[in-house]
Design an enzyme around this catalytic site. Sequence first.
Site, short mmCIF file in Angstrom:
data_model
loop_
_atom_site.label_atom_id
_atom_site.label_comp_id
_atom_site.label_asym_id
_atom_site.label_seq_id
_atom_site.Cartn_x
_atom_site.Cartn_y
_atom_site.Cartn_z
N ALA A 156 0.84 -1.20 0.00
CA ALA A 156 0.00 0.00 0.00
C ALA A 156 0.88 1.25 0.00
O ALA A 156 0.53 2.27 -0.60
CB ALA A 156 -0.92 -0.01 1.22
N THR A 157 2.02 1.16 0.66
CA THR A 157 2.94 2.29 0.67
C THR A 157 3.35 2.65 -0.76
O THR A 157 3.39 3.83 -1.13
CB THR A 157 4.19 1.93 1.51
OG1 THR A 157 3.77 1.67 2.85
CG2 THR A 157 5.24 3.02 1.50
N ASN A 211 -6.01 4.26 10.92
CA ASN A 211 -5.46 3.02 11.48
C ASN A 211 -5.23 3.09 12.98
O ASN A 211 -4.97 2.08 13.61
CB ASN A 211 -4.15 2.66 10.78
CG ASN A 211 -3.20 3.83 10.70
OD1 ASN A 211 -3.57 4.91 10.22
ND2 ASN A 211 -1.98 3.65 11.15
N GLN A 267 -7.35 0.72 5.51
CA GLN A 267 -7.98 0.15 6.72
C GLN A 267 -9.49 -0.04 6.55
O GLN A 267 -10.11 -0.72 7.37
CB GLN A 267 -7.73 1.05 7.94
CG GLN A 267 -6.28 1.10 8.37
CD GLN A 267 -5.79 -0.19 9.04
OE1 GLN A 267 -6.58 -1.05 9.42
NE2 GLN A 267 -4.48 -0.31 9.17
N ALA A 303 -3.71 -6.07 0.48
CA ALA A 303 -4.21 -7.42 0.77
C ALA A 303 -4.03 -7.83 2.23
O ALA A 303 -4.90 -8.45 2.82
CB ALA A 303 -3.51 -8.43 -0.13
N HIS A 304 -2.87 -7.45 2.82
CA HIS A 304 -2.57 -8.05 4.13
C HIS A 304 -3.36 -7.46 5.28
O HIS A 304 -3.30 -7.95 6.40
CB HIS A 304 -1.06 -8.02 4.42
CG HIS A 304 -0.52 -6.71 4.91
ND1 HIS A 304 -0.35 -6.44 6.25
CD2 HIS A 304 -0.12 -5.60 4.26
CE1 HIS A 304 0.16 -5.22 6.39
NE2 HIS A 304 0.31 -4.69 5.20
N THR A 309 7.41 -8.05 -13.00
CA THR A 309 6.67 -9.32 -13.07
C THR A 309 5.66 -9.41 -11.92
O THR A 309 5.97 -9.05 -10.78
CB THR A 309 7.66 -10.50 -13.00
OG1 THR A 309 8.54 -10.37 -14.13
CG2 THR A 309 6.96 -11.84 -13.04
N CYS A 339 3.19 1.05 12.00
CA CYS A 339 3.89 1.38 10.76
C CYS A 339 4.98 2.42 10.98
O CYS A 339 5.83 2.61 10.13
CB CYS A 339 2.91 1.87 9.72
SG CYS A 339 1.65 0.65 9.44
N1 PLP Z 1 -2.27 3.35 5.07
C1 PLP Z 1 -2.82 2.95 6.22
C2 PLP Z 1 -4.07 3.62 6.71
C3 PLP Z 1 -2.24 1.92 6.95
O1 PLP Z 1 -2.79 1.52 8.09
C4 PLP Z 1 -1.05 1.32 6.46
C5 PLP Z 1 -0.37 0.26 7.27
O2 PLP Z 1 -0.57 0.14 8.43
C6 PLP Z 1 -0.54 1.76 5.24
C7 PLP Z 1 -1.16 2.79 4.59
C8 PLP Z 1 0.73 1.18 4.67
O3 PLP Z 1 0.59 -0.16 4.39
P1 PLP Z 1 1.88 -1.06 4.09
O4 PLP Z 1 2.82 -0.84 5.24
O5 PLP Z 1 1.34 -2.43 4.05
O6 PLP Z 1 2.46 -0.61 2.83
#
Ligand code: PLP
Length: 379
Positions: free
Chosen positions: A67-68, A147, A175, A196-197, A235, A321
């Site tokens: 997601a980052t 989050n 979230q 996904a996670h 890939t 995070c």
């Molecule tokens: N955005 C939100 C609201 C999150 O809670 C998180 C991870 O906790 C992220 C972005 C970033 O996700 P990742 O660390 O899996 O890239």
Amino acid sequence: MDNHATTRVDERVLAVMLPYFCEHYGNSSLTMHRYARRAESAVDGARLQVAKIIGATKDEIFFTGTATESINLAIKGAAFANKNHGEHIITSMAEHKAVLNSCQSLEKQGFKVTYLKPESDGRILPEKVFTAITDRTILVTLMLANNENGVIHDVKTIGKELSKRKILFHIDAVQGVGKIPFDVTSSHSDYVSLSAHKMYGPKGVAALFIRKNPNTLMEPLTDGGGQEQGIRSGTHNVSGIVGFGEACRIAQEEMPEESQRLLNLRESLHQKIISQLDGVFLNGPLENRLPGNLNMSFAEIEGDVLLASLIEIAVSSGSACSAGNQNSSHVLRAQGVPDDLAKAAIRFGLGRYNTQEEVDFAAQLVIRHVKRLRQFSAF
Ligand code: PLP
């Protein structure tokens, strides 16, 4: 009980992923033989499942690694592609570091960023967003749900006005998706990041929605073989993508029942704790809150000592995070929680596998340790 940090992979997700490691291990970007075609069709199917959960179309979904990465791509990619139209971006002080640090990096390159301060319950008032708009504003980036304090933002009202004013809207929906109803049409979003996670899928796979629209310009940040319509070369993580698709299918199907169950567990946990302890402050709102989220501060307690005492349960003191960060949560500070209470915050993120027995156990543990620590407290 730390499901905002990450979630356990659902066994149904794992089952659909496994054949894509040793059996159907083709490279989905090449379609000349059956291994590749099999992988390509699996990615295609998963793309549809991810699209469906946010009401998008398949060709609006771009797979990424985290997601980052999606957030960096959305914010920087949109800013670079639109720099001729303006250089002003609006966000909030309570965003995830992926958003805040992307914005700070853009500031070093000449962009101007407004960081809105949330209300004391964590909400971002839509009017505050609108008054921050200038004729140089190109992008607003806000989260769907926080989050840390669980607050669900009014993205519909914000998105509607932004689309009228032709300002691009990125939503960090990491979230919220899979936990609360959300779709790209009613939120008028141009870019949406999801992962996904956080929804019982695997780590290492995420997605960015980019609206099919001539205004949603995007400059790729990764150059290479031109996968994902040239927006994100590399890939595909085929097994991960397949798992992500299945995680979306399950979440969409089970969301009404699951969110009600989590809400009941959350309320039970909260009630048990406040019925036995004084000096407990809820961080974030009572309404419009992620069903599994509970974030509380305990007066007259050192937060790290409390957390260290709660070794039998996995909870968090703030954002997992901001790894290794010893400061109090930037989210709680932004909404005006005093430093001593922000440092004494505990975040519960209840999830699919938590039970009422675990909630009862956790409540008793917290009550016992808070009472014990208060006896020796120097406050
Ligand atoms: N955005 C939100 C609201 C999150 O809670 C998180 C991870 O906790 C992220 C972005 C970033 O996700 P990742 O660390 O899996 O890239």
